[in-house]
Write a protein that holds these residues in place. Sequence first.
Motif, PDB file in Angstrom:
ATOM      1  N   GLU A  12      39.422  32.603  33.643  1.00 15.53           N
ATOM      2  CA  GLU A  12      38.358  32.689  34.632  1.00 15.53           C
ATOM      3  C   GLU A  12      38.289  34.095  35.239  1.00 15.53           C
ATOM      4  O   GLU A  12      37.198  34.634  35.455  1.00 15.53           O
ATOM      5  N   MET A  13      39.446  34.681  35.508  1.00 17.41           N
ATOM      6  CA  MET A  13      39.492  36.034  36.059  1.00 17.41           C
ATOM      7  C   MET A  13      38.940  37.035  35.048  1.00 17.41           C
ATOM      8  O   MET A  13      38.156  37.921  35.394  1.00 17.41           O
ATOM      9  N   CYS A  14      39.341  36.896  33.792  1.00 13.89           N
ATOM     10  CA  CYS A  14      38.845  37.794  32.742  1.00 13.89           C
ATOM     11  C   CYS A  14      37.328  37.664  32.582  1.00 13.89           C
ATOM     12  O   CYS A  14      36.619  38.669  32.412  1.00 13.89           O
ATOM     13  N   GLY A  15      36.834  36.424  32.646  1.00 14.55           N
ATOM     14  CA  GLY A  15      35.398  36.216  32.523  1.00 14.55           C
ATOM     15  C   GLY A  15      34.624  36.837  33.667  1.00 14.55           C
ATOM     16  O   GLY A  15      33.570  37.450  33.456  1.00 14.55           O
ATOM     17  N   HIS A  20      30.924  42.108  34.894  1.00 15.22           N
ATOM     18  CA  HIS A  20      30.519  43.234  35.734  1.00 15.22           C
ATOM     19  C   HIS A  20      30.976  44.603  35.220  1.00 15.22           C
ATOM     20  O   HIS A  20      30.706  45.609  35.869  1.00 15.22           O
ATOM     21  N   ILE A  21      31.664  44.653  34.089  1.00 17.06           N
ATOM     22  CA  ILE A  21      32.242  45.915  33.632  1.00 17.06           C
ATOM     23  C   ILE A  21      31.187  47.001  33.437  1.00 17.06           C
ATOM     24  O   ILE A  21      31.401  48.165  33.808  1.00 17.06           O
ATOM     25  N   ALA A  22      30.055  46.659  32.857  1.00 13.35           N
ATOM     26  CA  ALA A  22      29.004  47.669  32.650  1.00 13.35           C
ATOM     27  C   ALA A  22      28.580  48.277  33.983  1.00 13.35           C
ATOM     28  O   ALA A  22      28.350  49.489  34.093  1.00 13.35           O
ATOM     29  N   THR A  23      28.492  47.452  35.012  1.00  8.27           N
ATOM     30  CA  THR A  23      28.124  47.950  36.347  1.00  8.27           C
ATOM     31  C   THR A  23      29.229  48.821  36.927  1.00  8.27           C
ATOM     32  O   THR A  23      28.964  49.893  37.485  1.00  8.27           O
ATOM     33  N   LEU A  33      40.164  46.768  40.660  1.00  9.34           N
ATOM     34  CA  LEU A  33      40.332  45.349  40.979  1.00  9.34           C
ATOM     35  C   LEU A  33      41.828  45.038  41.040  1.00  9.34           C
ATOM     36  O   LEU A  33      42.583  45.438  40.153  1.00  9.34           O
ATOM     37  N   HIS A  34      42.228  44.341  42.100  1.00 11.24           N
ATOM     38  CA  HIS A  34      43.623  43.943  42.257  1.00 11.24           C
ATOM     39  C   HIS A  34      43.770  42.429  42.132  1.00 11.24           C
ATOM     40  O   HIS A  34      42.952  41.670  42.671  1.00 11.24           O
ATOM     41  N   ASP A  35      44.820  42.026  41.438  1.00  9.80           N
ATOM     42  CA  ASP A  35      45.212  40.613  41.371  1.00  9.80           C
ATOM     43  C   ASP A  35      46.072  40.337  42.602  1.00  9.80           C
ATOM     44  O   ASP A  35      47.187  40.861  42.731  1.00  9.80           O
ATOM     45  N   LEU A  36      45.569  39.529  43.532  1.00 13.42           N
ATOM     46  CA  LEU A  36      46.248  39.327  44.807  1.00 13.42           C
ATOM     47  C   LEU A  36      47.506  38.476  44.709  1.00 13.42           C
ATOM     48  O   LEU A  36      48.274  38.401  45.670  1.00 13.42           O
ATOM     49  N   ARG A  37      47.737  37.872  43.589  1.00 15.97           N
ATOM     50  CA  ARG A  37      48.955  37.079  43.452  1.00 15.97           C
ATOM     51  C   ARG A  37      50.198  37.956  43.460  1.00 15.97           C
ATOM     52  O   ARG A  37      51.270  37.517  43.866  1.00 15.97           O
ATOM     53  N   ASN A  38      50.038  39.208  43.016  1.00 14.83           N
ATOM     54  CA  ASN A  38      51.173  40.154  43.057  1.00 14.83           C
ATOM     55  C   ASN A  38      50.714  41.588  43.308  1.00 14.83           C
ATOM     56  O   ASN A  38      51.495  42.518  43.227  1.00 14.83           O
ATOM     57  N   TYR A  43      41.951  45.442  36.858  1.00 11.54           N
ATOM     58  CA  TYR A  43      41.018  46.268  36.083  1.00 11.54           C
ATOM     59  C   TYR A  43      40.768  47.566  36.832  1.00 11.54           C
ATOM     60  O   TYR A  43      40.819  47.608  38.066  1.00 11.54           O
ATOM     61  N   MET A  44      40.488  48.633  36.080  1.00  9.09           N
ATOM     62  CA  MET A  44      40.156  49.937  36.656  1.00  9.09           C
ATOM     63  C   MET A  44      39.065  50.567  35.806  1.00  9.09           C
ATOM     64  O   MET A  44      39.128  50.539  34.574  1.00  9.09           O
TER      65      MET A  44
END
Length: 229
Positions: A12-15, A20-23, A33-38, A43-44
Motif C-alpha cells: 500500500e505504501m509503495c502504491g 505521485h513520483i512523476a509529480t 518521504l519518511h516511514d514513521l515506523r522507524n 523515497y527521495m
Amino acid sequence: MVKFYNQNLTPEMCGKISMHIATFNNIPGVVILHDLRNWTIAYMSENNLQLLDTTLDEICSLPTEVYHAKYFNADDALDYVPKIAALMHRNSEDETVSFYQQVKFPNTQDWHWYLSSIKIFMRDEEEHPLMTITVSIPVDAMHHMANKAQRILDENDFSRNHYANFLRLSKREKTILREMALGKSSIEIANKLCISSTTVDTHRRNIREKLNTKSSFEISNYARAFDLI
C-alpha cells in the motif's frame, strides 16, 4: 517501474508513492518521504539524490541517526524536531510545519540553508500517521528573500546560543532591556516605569552583568532575538 529499496514498505505504501513520483520529480525543490515506523527514508526525489551524490538504495540503507548526522546540523534539530513531534501527535489532515535547516553536501564543509515544510502523507488502517512528506527549497535560490531570511536565521542562532543568559533576567529587567534596545536613557525609562533613575541604573548594570555584555549592539540583538522589539 520504480524499485523500492526500503524493504519494510508495504504494498500500500509503495502504491501510494508510485502514484505521485512523476509529480515529486517536477516540484521545484526536493521531496523526501519518511516511514514513521522507524523514520527511515521511504523515497527521495531524483534531484535530491543528485545533490547528495547518492542513490535511493544507499540512502534507504542508512540508519536514521547516521543519515541525520551525515547531512544535517544537529543544532537545528533542537528547534524543529519538537514541532514535528507535535504535528504527529495532533494528526491533523491539512496541517503543515515549516522550519529552516542546514544541509551539508558531500565534499564540502559549508552548510546550505533550506526552508522545509512537512505534513502527513499517509495513514495506516487505524488512521495513525504512517508516512510524512517534506518539501525543501534552498534559501539561496530565493534571491528576493535571502537577506531577510538570513537575518531571521542569525537571530535564531543567537537566541539558541544565549537562551540561558536571557533566562537569568527578571521580568522587570526584560522590560528595561527592551527600553535600552530602543535607545532610551535612564531618565526616560524611569519616567515611563515610575521608578527612580538610580534604580534604572542598577537594573542596567545587572542586565549587562547577567548577559555578560557591555555592547549596545548585543543588547539590541537580545531584544530582537527574544521578541522584545
